[in-house]
Design an enzyme around this catalytic site. Structure first.
Site, PDB file in Angstrom:
ATOM      1  CG  ASP A 161      -2.033   1.085   1.305  1.00  0.00           C
ATOM      2  OD1 ASP A 161      -2.951   0.798   0.662  1.00  0.00           O
ATOM      3  OD2 ASP A 161      -1.601   2.351   1.766  1.00  0.00           O
ATOM      4  CD  GLU A 163      -0.372   6.282   2.205  1.00  0.00           C
ATOM      5  OE1 GLU A 163      -1.014   7.118   1.797  1.00  0.00           O
ATOM      6  OE2 GLU A 163      -0.899   4.845   2.597  1.00  0.00           O
ATOM      7  CG  ASP A 261      -1.606   0.789  -3.914  1.00  0.00           C
ATOM      8  OD1 ASP A 261      -1.015   1.271  -2.942  1.00  0.00           O
ATOM      9  OD2 ASP A 261      -2.718   0.610  -3.793  1.00  0.00           O
ATOM     10  CG  HIS A 320      -5.027   8.181   4.450  1.00  0.00           C
ATOM     11  ND1 HIS A 320      -5.445   7.511   3.251  1.00  0.00           N
ATOM     12  CD2 HIS A 320      -6.249   8.366   4.850  1.00  0.00           C
ATOM     13  CE1 HIS A 320      -6.706   7.660   3.124  1.00  0.00           C
ATOM     14  NE2 HIS A 320      -7.149   8.355   4.060  1.00  0.00           N
ATOM     15  CG  ASP A 325      -3.729   2.676   4.928  1.00  0.00           C
ATOM     16  OD1 ASP A 325      -4.404   2.882   5.772  1.00  0.00           O
ATOM     17  OD2 ASP A 325      -3.775   3.638   3.968  1.00  0.00           O
TER      18      ASP A 325
HETATM   19  P1  AMP Z   1      -4.073   5.502   0.669  1.00  0.00           P
HETATM   20  O1  AMP Z   1      -3.807   4.211   0.537  1.00  0.00           O
HETATM   21  O2  AMP Z   1      -5.700   5.693   0.751  1.00  0.00           O
HETATM   22  O3  AMP Z   1      -3.636   6.031   1.968  1.00  0.00           O
HETATM   23  O4  AMP Z   1      -3.902   6.431  -0.335  1.00  0.00           O
HETATM   24  C1  AMP Z   1      -2.549   6.545  -1.201  1.00  0.00           C
HETATM   25  C2  AMP Z   1      -2.308   7.552  -1.699  1.00  0.00           C
HETATM   26  O5  AMP Z   1      -3.144   8.366  -2.290  1.00  0.00           O
HETATM   27  C3  AMP Z   1      -1.923   8.824  -0.704  1.00  0.00           C
HETATM   28  O6  AMP Z   1      -0.522   8.757  -0.077  1.00  0.00           O
HETATM   29  C4  AMP Z   1      -2.205  10.011  -1.415  1.00  0.00           C
HETATM   30  O7  AMP Z   1      -1.065  10.507  -2.373  1.00  0.00           O
HETATM   31  C5  AMP Z   1      -3.405   9.795  -2.333  1.00  0.00           C
HETATM   32  N1  AMP Z   1      -4.522  10.277  -1.545  1.00  0.00           N
HETATM   33  C6  AMP Z   1      -5.386   9.264  -0.676  1.00  0.00           C
HETATM   34  N2  AMP Z   1      -6.429   9.939  -0.276  1.00  0.00           N
HETATM   35  C7  AMP Z   1      -6.441  11.164  -0.845  1.00  0.00           C
HETATM   36  C8  AMP Z   1      -7.065  12.325  -0.767  1.00  0.00           C
HETATM   37  N3  AMP Z   1      -8.319  12.577  -0.010  1.00  0.00           N
HETATM   38  N4  AMP Z   1      -6.763  13.564  -1.352  1.00  0.00           N
HETATM   39  C9  AMP Z   1      -5.447  13.671  -2.032  1.00  0.00           C
HETATM   40  N5  AMP Z   1      -4.949  12.629  -2.311  1.00  0.00           N
HETATM   41  C10 AMP Z   1      -5.153  11.350  -1.621  1.00  0.00           C
HETATM   42 MG    MG Z   2      -2.493   3.973   2.266  1.00  0.00          MG
END
Ligand code: AMP
Ligand code: MG
Length: 376
Positions: A161, A163, A261, A320, A325
């Site tokens: 996952d 970031e 991803d 996040h 995650d």
């Molecule tokens: P996540 O796995 O949901 O934590 O998301 C992976 C990546 O997607 C994050 O590190 C951000 O770069 C992008 N991301 C996730 N949610 C958002 C959001 N609400 N707004 C902007 N970018 C996001």
């Molecule tokens: Mg994540």
């Protein structure tokens, strides 16, 4: 890099890391829902219904009599014609058991699962699926080959996952750079998380993180300033996978929450870093698709928090944070394996384009990982 033991300490339920600093970011407010929807790839990806994930394999479906409350019922597998066993009493017993399960109330389902020492958490459809899988396994006298087919094909699953750098409303062409590379390793035989890897990554195109990104991910400027750039981190990832003999001694694949991803974050990062896209990451399991197909949940309802909630689980850690995650995604994958979902590769990247993998494709493990190569 975390060892599992060190990790267990940091994930105490009341540890400060569990407090969501980015309050409100988990709510259904617009930017996030939009992001979730895009991540889900709902609009771009043809539905990839995998019969093996629906728990009925290639058998034709028949409808049983509905429950007394008139609600819809799960289809029950009819006798498999491939077995040529239309009158096989075992299949008849399974069909009868399924019909009975369809008529049970949630309390009855929970009581039965409790009696059988099975997990009693989750919504009614999840409980039904669990009980049906249990009886099916019990009643089928499986040959070794059949047992292989009903279990997952892989010995290990690597949950990844990423970031990445972001802005509050990322423009479509935003050059996301990976800033955290976590992997959580699942042993599909013992059904346990057996190890994990985590490194932060220093972005090179936009080295300064936005305030929004820091707040969302909990990753600070210092964490990325102190980290290596992507090519070095990827080399250590490859060594870690090689140490575990993945792709050589053991069959394995990657698993992610959504399509982004690999199809977006890793793809963009490899281009920025001048690396060829790694062959071992060309195919993966998109757990949202598997989950939707297996538990019959609409694809709009398969974001991480919803998947956990329906299984009766709570998010552990900090949303996040890539490693947290990945651990929570791994908990869902483990429950799905326990509930009888074989979890098969369902997406791949072909010439930079995201594609579904047909369920008829023979299962195949990821190739052995090799050190990254330049694009030319
Ligand atoms: P996540 O796995 O949901 O934590 O998301 C992976 C990546 O997607 C994050 O590190 C951000 O770069 C992008 N991301 C996730 N949610 C958002 C959001 N609400 N707004 C902007 N970018 C996001
Ligand atoms: Mg994540």
């Amino acid at each position: 890099m975390f060892t599992e033991k060190a990790r267990a300490k940091t994930l105490e339920p009341n540890s400060p890391r569990n407090i969501t600093r980015a309050k409100g970011l988990q709510s259904n407010n617009c930017p996030h829902s939009k992001m979730e929807e895009q991540k889900e790839n709902i609009h771009h990806q043809a539905e990839n219904k995998n019969p093996s994930e629906s728990g009925v394999r290639d058998t034709p479906l028949v409808k049983t009599a509905g429950p007394q409350d008139g609600s819809t019922v799960d289809p029950v597998p009819a006798v498999s014609p491939s077995h040529g066993e239309f009158s096989d009493p075992v299949y008849k017993e399974i069909a009868l058991a399924n019909g009975h399960i369809n008529r049970m109330t949630r309390d009855e389902l929970r009581a039965k699962l409790y009696e059988l020492k099975l997990d009693t958490r989750g919504v009614k459809d999840v409980l039904k699926k669990r009980l049906k899988s249990y009886y099916k396994k019990q009643k089928l006298t499986l040959s070794a080959a059949e047992a292989e087919k009903t279990g997952t094909f892989y010995d290990f699953i690597c949950v990844v996952d990423f970031e990445a750098t972001c802005e509050e409303s990322n423009p479509l062409d935003f050059e996301h750079e990976i800033i955290e590379f976590p992997i959580v390793l699942i042993d599909t035989h013992t059904l346990e998380i057996v190890d994990s890897f985590q490194e932060y990554v220093r972005p090179e195109v936009n080295p300064k993180l936005s305030d929004f990104c820091v707040q969302l991910t909990g990753i600070t400027q210092k964490m990325v300033d102190d980290a290596d750039t992507f090519p070095s981190v990827l080399r250590r990832v490859v060594s870690w996978l090689q140490e575990k003999e993945l792709g050589t001694k053991h069959r394995y694949t990657l698993l992610t929450d959504g399509s982004w991803d690999m199809s977006k974050f890793l793809n963009i990062q490899c281009r920025i870093s001048g690396l060829r896209y790694p062959a071992f990451a060309r195919k993966w399991i998109n757990i949202r698709k598997s989950y939707g197909n297996f538990y019959k949940v609409p694809r709009t309802n398969t974001k991480l928090s919803s998947m956990l909630e329906k299984l009766g689980l709570k998010y552990e850690g900090r949303p996040h944070c890539g490693l947290d995650d990945a651990r929570n995604i791994a908990r869902i994958a483990l429950r799905m394996l326990q509930d009888g979902c074989p979890l098969r590769v369902n997406e791949h990247l072909h010439e930079g384009q995201l594609q579904g993998v047909p369920s008829s494709a023979p299962p195949e493990g990821a190739p052995p990982p090799h050190n990254p190569k330049g694009r030319h």
